[in-house]
Design an enzyme around this catalytic site. Structure first.
Site, PDB file in Angstrom:
ATOM      1  CD  GLU A 104     107.109 -18.272 -22.253  1.00  0.00           C
ATOM      2  OE1 GLU A 104     108.037 -18.998 -22.900  1.00  0.00           O
ATOM      3  OE2 GLU A 104     105.955 -18.036 -22.402  1.00  0.00           O
ATOM      4  CB  SER A 107      99.626 -16.536 -24.920  1.00  0.00           C
ATOM      5  OG  SER A 107      99.425 -17.598 -24.200  1.00  0.00           O
ATOM      6  CG  ASN A 137     103.564 -20.618 -26.815  1.00  0.00           C
ATOM      7  OD1 ASN A 137     103.383 -21.714 -26.741  1.00  0.00           O
ATOM      8  ND2 ASN A 137     102.553 -19.392 -26.911  1.00  0.00           N
ATOM      9  CG  HIS A 145     102.316 -16.967 -20.744  1.00  0.00           C
ATOM     10  ND1 HIS A 145     102.874 -18.172 -21.303  1.00  0.00           N
ATOM     11  CD2 HIS A 145     101.201 -17.137 -21.097  1.00  0.00           C
ATOM     12  CE1 HIS A 145     102.619 -18.597 -22.657  1.00  0.00           C
ATOM     13  NE2 HIS A 145     100.933 -17.822 -22.574  1.00  0.00           N
TER      14      HIS A 145
HETATM   15  N1  LIG Z   1      93.827 -21.549 -22.870  1.00  0.00           N
HETATM   16  C1  LIG Z   1      95.161 -21.992 -22.742  1.00  0.00           C
HETATM   17  O1  LIG Z   1      96.182 -22.503 -23.657  1.00  0.00           O
HETATM   18  C2  LIG Z   1      96.707 -20.341 -22.464  1.00  0.00           C
HETATM   19  C3  LIG Z   1      97.781 -21.023 -21.632  1.00  0.00           C
HETATM   20  C4  LIG Z   1      98.419 -19.674 -21.220  1.00  0.00           C
HETATM   21  C5  LIG Z   1      98.041 -18.200 -21.522  1.00  0.00           C
HETATM   22  N2  LIG Z   1      96.462 -18.076 -21.545  1.00  0.00           N
HETATM   23  C6  LIG Z   1      95.823 -16.600 -22.142  1.00  0.00           C
HETATM   24  O2  LIG Z   1      95.597 -16.367 -20.858  1.00  0.00           O
HETATM   25  C7  LIG Z   1      93.717 -15.513 -20.726  1.00  0.00           C
HETATM   26  C8  LIG Z   1      92.343 -16.630 -20.979  1.00  0.00           C
HETATM   27  O3  LIG Z   1      92.334 -17.471 -21.680  1.00  0.00           O
HETATM   28  P1  LIG Z   1      91.338 -18.884 -21.140  1.00  0.00           P
HETATM   29  O4  LIG Z   1      91.967 -19.873 -22.052  1.00  0.00           O
HETATM   30  O5  LIG Z   1      91.503 -18.894 -19.742  1.00  0.00           O
HETATM   31  O6  LIG Z   1      90.322 -17.919 -21.671  1.00  0.00           O
HETATM   32  P2  LIG Z   1      88.975 -18.651 -21.418  1.00  0.00           P
HETATM   33  O7  LIG Z   1      87.796 -17.865 -22.520  1.00  0.00           O
HETATM   34  O8  LIG Z   1      89.159 -19.783 -20.815  1.00  0.00           O
HETATM   35  O9  LIG Z   1      88.807 -17.276 -19.810  1.00  0.00           O
HETATM   36  C9  LIG Z   1      88.208 -16.139 -19.608  1.00  0.00           C
HETATM   37  C10 LIG Z   1      87.376 -15.522 -19.261  1.00  0.00           C
HETATM   38  O10 LIG Z   1      87.625 -13.870 -19.040  1.00  0.00           O
HETATM   39  C11 LIG Z   1      86.848 -13.922 -18.235  1.00  0.00           C
HETATM   40  N3  LIG Z   1      86.977 -12.118 -18.987  1.00  0.00           N
HETATM   41  C12 LIG Z   1      86.372 -11.921 -19.976  1.00  0.00           C
HETATM   42  N4  LIG Z   1      86.265 -11.131 -19.646  1.00  0.00           N
HETATM   43  C13 LIG Z   1      86.228 -10.173 -18.851  1.00  0.00           C
HETATM   44  C14 LIG Z   1      86.738  -8.985 -17.824  1.00  0.00           C
HETATM   45  N5  LIG Z   1      86.043  -7.117 -18.443  1.00  0.00           N
HETATM   46  N6  LIG Z   1      86.414  -8.748 -16.629  1.00  0.00           N
HETATM   47  C15 LIG Z   1      87.007  -9.203 -16.454  1.00  0.00           C
HETATM   48  N7  LIG Z   1      86.765 -11.624 -16.688  1.00  0.00           N
HETATM   49  C16 LIG Z   1      86.413 -11.513 -18.005  1.00  0.00           C
HETATM   50  C17 LIG Z   1      85.241 -14.597 -19.399  1.00  0.00           C
HETATM   51  O11 LIG Z   1      83.882 -14.633 -18.848  1.00  0.00           O
HETATM   52  C18 LIG Z   1      85.693 -15.876 -18.900  1.00  0.00           C
HETATM   53  O12 LIG Z   1      85.754 -16.876 -17.790  1.00  0.00           O
HETATM   54  C19 LIG Z   1      94.877 -15.560 -22.283  1.00  0.00           C
HETATM   55  O13 LIG Z   1      94.957 -13.871 -21.898  1.00  0.00           O
HETATM   56  C20 LIG Z   1      95.389 -16.118 -22.894  1.00  0.00           C
HETATM   57  O14 LIG Z   1      96.100 -16.018 -23.596  1.00  0.00           O
HETATM   58  C21 LIG Z   1      95.807 -18.882 -22.309  1.00  0.00           C
END
Ligand SMILES: NC(=O)c1ccc[n+]([C@@H]2O[C@H](COP(=O)([O-])OP(=O)(O)OC[C@H]3O[C@@H](n4cnc5c(N)ncnc54)[C@H](O)[C@@H]3O)[C@@H](O)[C@H]2O)c1
Length: 294
Positions: free
Chosen positions: A160, A127, A199, A148
């Site tokens: 996006e 994001s 956003n 995204h």
């Molecule tokens: N949560 C939201 O609302 C949202 C919305 C859009 C985009 N995003 C983006 O999505 C991405 C993930 O966010 P999330 O909320 O799902 O996070 P999260 O914390 O729920 O999940 C992240 C996962 O990544 C894993 N991880 C960490 N290091 C790793 C590696 N080296 N290799 C493989 N897996 C690994 C962790 O074990 C965890 O399971 C981020 O880049 C965030 O910006 C999040």
């Protein structure tokens, strides 16, 4: 010329990260008929993802919103792995949804550049981090972009697609088309900008809502009511911030401000002090509103 694959040649999708976003993005891909591997460094994270997705499918079937055969076929298309080397070797398209840290993402994209087939597109769901930050590490920057999704990814239609300066047209076209095949309505962002579209729009509304409240011009309840009854928003900006999580709102503001340095992007002190008090919104029971009796 980029060696990027066309949409018809995509059969296997790798989703990296089995968290909130990754698991639902993976299920969207499996429901669209793609062989999908979810890779995470945490075996517990993979187990939690599998349990949630199986539960989600069972509940959709029970409500009559998903046919049993479709659910079973999608669940069969999903593979779970802690082994990036093997998973990446078979991927035609990679969607990285790991923890939002540049060092983690850079190391993943560096490995993908070596491990993934030469034709594979490497997309990030980040994001706040534009894909240009990890593109060079792959050795194939033309095949890198942001893809995204929004939370919850199984429900939200918007994706996006953000190109950086070196992203090729064919990477953009294939990524947009893949999003459509996942049942989404992709939008294209031609240049990296903090917050992308959604956003930024949300940030502008939140900034104004906080200004009106901070000045004592209207109560948070009345500002939320106005957003719903005059503008047709499903919920007001304060209720929405509580739902997203005030820590997330503060984190996004900090990241945006660090990038732009613009006064208008500075984190809001009221949000920051609620976060410091542990009042994070719905998930902690209190934010702008009190949810402790719900
Ligand atoms: N949560 C939201 O609302 C949202 C919305 C859009 C985009 N995003 C983006 O999505 C991405 C993930 O966010 P999330 O909320 O799902 O996070 P999260 O914390 O729920 O999940 C992240 C996962 O990544 C894993 N991880 C960490 N290091 C790793 C590696 N080296 N290799 C493989 N897996 C690994 C962790 O074990 C965890 O399971 C981020 O880049 C965030 O910006 C999040």
């Amino acid at each position: 010329m980029s060696a990027v694959t066309g949409i018809e040649n995509i059969s296997t999708i790798l989703v990296i990260g089995a968290g909130t976003m990754g698991r639902q993005i993976a299920m969207s891909a499996a429901l669209a008929g793609y062989s999908t591997i979810i890779q995470d460094i945490s075996a517990d994270g993979l187990t939690a993802a599998r349990t949630e997705l199986e539960g989600w499918a069972a509940s959709r079937v029970a409500k009559g919103k998903l046919e049993q055969g479709v659910a079973d076929a999608a669940l069969e298309k999903l593979g779970y792995s802690t082994d990036l080397d093997t998973a990446a070797a078979t991927a035609d398209f990679v969607i990285e949804a790991a923890t939002e840290r540049l060092d983690i993402k850079t190391s993943i994209f560096e490995k993908l550049g070596v491990l993934a087939p030469a034709h594979a597109i490497l997309a990030t769901n980040s994001s706040t981090l534009g894909s240009s930050k990890v593109a060079d590490a792959t050795g194939r920057p033309a095949q890198v972009c942001n893809m995204h999704f929004f939370n919850p990814a199984l429900v939200m239609k918007c994706v996006e697609v953000v190109r950086h300066e070196a992203t090729s047209d064919s990477t953009v076209e294939t990524t947009m088309e893949l999003a459509r095949r996942l049942g989404k309505e992709p939008v294209l962002i031609n240049r990296e900008v903090p917050g992308f579209i959604a956003n930024r729009l949300m940030g502008a509304i939140q900034r104004e809502a906080l200004f009106l409240a901070d000045q004592g011009i209207a109560s948070i309840e009345d500002i939320d009511t106005t957003a719903r009854t005059a503008l047709g928003h499903p919920m007001g900006p304060f209720a929405l911030m509580d739902m997203v999580g005030l820590d997330v709102i503060d984190f996004i503001a900090q990241a945006t401000h660090a990038e732009t340095g613009a006064d208008e992007d500075a984190p809001n002190p009221r949000v920051a002090s609620l976060v410091a008090e542990g009042k994070l919104g719905r998930k902690s029971g209190v934010g702008f509103y009190d949810y402790s009796n719900q």
